[in-house]
Design a protein around this motif. Sequence first.
Motif, PDB file in Angstrom:
ATOM      1  N   ASP A 152       0.846  -1.456  -0.299  1.00  9.89           N
ATOM      2  CA  ASP A 152      -0.021  -0.181  -0.245  1.00  9.89           C
ATOM      3  C   ASP A 152       0.613   1.161   0.115  1.00  9.89           C
ATOM      4  O   ASP A 152       0.666   2.085  -0.578  1.00  9.89           O
ATOM      5  N   GLU A 153       2.167   1.366   0.559  1.00  5.34           N
ATOM      6  CA  GLU A 153       2.627   2.530   0.929  1.00  5.34           C
ATOM      7  C   GLU A 153       3.889   2.576  -0.353  1.00  5.34           C
ATOM      8  O   GLU A 153       4.433   4.171  -0.563  1.00  5.34           O
ATOM      9  N   THR A 154       4.562   1.821  -1.450  1.00  2.81           N
ATOM     10  CA  THR A 154       5.855   1.450  -2.439  1.00  2.81           C
ATOM     11  C   THR A 154       4.686   1.487  -3.682  1.00  2.81           C
ATOM     12  O   THR A 154       4.939   1.724  -4.555  1.00  2.81           O
ATOM     13  N   GLY A 155       3.368   0.877  -2.857  1.00  2.00           N
ATOM     14  CA  GLY A 155       2.912  -0.399  -4.430  1.00  2.00           C
ATOM     15  C   GLY A 155       3.357  -1.126  -5.808  1.00  2.00           C
ATOM     16  O   GLY A 155       3.510  -1.844  -6.781  1.00  2.00           O
ATOM     17  N   ILE A 156       5.071  -1.458  -4.791  1.00  2.70           N
ATOM     18  CA  ILE A 156       5.812  -2.431  -5.306  1.00  2.70           C
ATOM     19  C   ILE A 156       5.637  -3.552  -4.394  1.00  2.70           C
ATOM     20  O   ILE A 156       5.394  -3.290  -3.239  1.00  2.70           O
ATOM     21  N   VAL A 157       5.081  -4.897  -4.957  1.00  7.30           N
ATOM     22  CA  VAL A 157       4.817  -5.818  -3.799  1.00  7.30           C
ATOM     23  C   VAL A 157       5.822  -7.325  -4.412  1.00  7.30           C
ATOM     24  O   VAL A 157       6.762  -7.485  -4.978  1.00  7.30           O
ATOM     25  N   PRO A 158       6.172  -7.693  -3.181  1.00  6.00           N
ATOM     26  CA  PRO A 158       7.608  -8.073  -3.094  1.00  6.00           C
ATOM     27  C   PRO A 158       7.622  -9.167  -4.355  1.00  6.00           C
ATOM     28  O   PRO A 158       6.240  -9.857  -4.800  1.00  6.00           O
ATOM     29  N   VAL A 159       8.775 -10.422  -4.377  1.00  6.69           N
ATOM     30  CA  VAL A 159       8.674 -11.366  -5.385  1.00  6.69           C
ATOM     31  C   VAL A 159       8.543 -12.497  -4.500  1.00  6.69           C
ATOM     32  O   VAL A 159       7.585 -13.596  -4.847  1.00  6.69           O
TER      33      VAL A 159
END
Length: 273
Positions: A152-159
């Motif tokens: 939510d805070e970065t828009g980047i999903v961990p792989v």
Amino acid sequence: MPNPELITMNDGHSIPQIGLGVFQMSNDEAHASTLAALEAGYRHIDTAAGYRNEQGVGAAIRESGIPRDEVFVTTKLQNGSHARRDARAAIEQSLEALGMDHVDLYLIHWPQPSQGRYTEAWESLIDFRSEGLVTSIGVSNFLPDHLDTVVDETGIVPVLNQIELHPTFQPHDLINHCSDLDVVVESWSPLGAAQDLDHPEIVRIAESIGATPAQVIIAWHLHRGFVVIPKSRTPERIVSNFAALDVRLNSEQLELIDGLDTGVRIGGDPAVL
């Protein structure tokens, strides 16, 4: 020699589904085990700054003669280094210890919610990826709310999320949440710190198919689509664990192992650490 399956992560890069874990090994032990694993056919080694054996792992990979781009290397940001300046120093120290200019996967080792800085750490990992210091970025021991926060805070999903997972501890809600986010699940302590090896159902299945209990459990992880990193210091067991790639379990056997969940952790609770 069996070939490990590759799992494609949400950034398009692939990870070998079975690897060697080197938790609680000295540098010398990690060096010897890594060499034995690479000779056996492994192409995925999982270490961490907190294990204090990155130097042994890196030396073994160089000595193996296997090209660097054929070995998938994971290491982790140590606890207490979530602040941006500390995270920068940590990745530089890990790369120096490994003797590498990049790692294939870099994970936040624990969310440590009491510190309240895991999003800051995640932002640093995003920077490291953009700089080419790491190829893929993920997390370890993150619960659903931790995952949701960083997304939510970065828009980047961990792989990938590396979590405690073995037959007697199967956190289904977390596994399902990772699946919903397209996050690969990787199992640490996949044999339940060896405790699950003596479970009567595991032993019975092993005897019925002519496999070892460890091979049965590893095969279960593989069948369920998890990445698995069994640890061993013994060359014979390293080879035997890798041979689990050829073990086939039927649907009844898989369901029996699914039913062994007790909900009891071996390791710490990420919600309070």
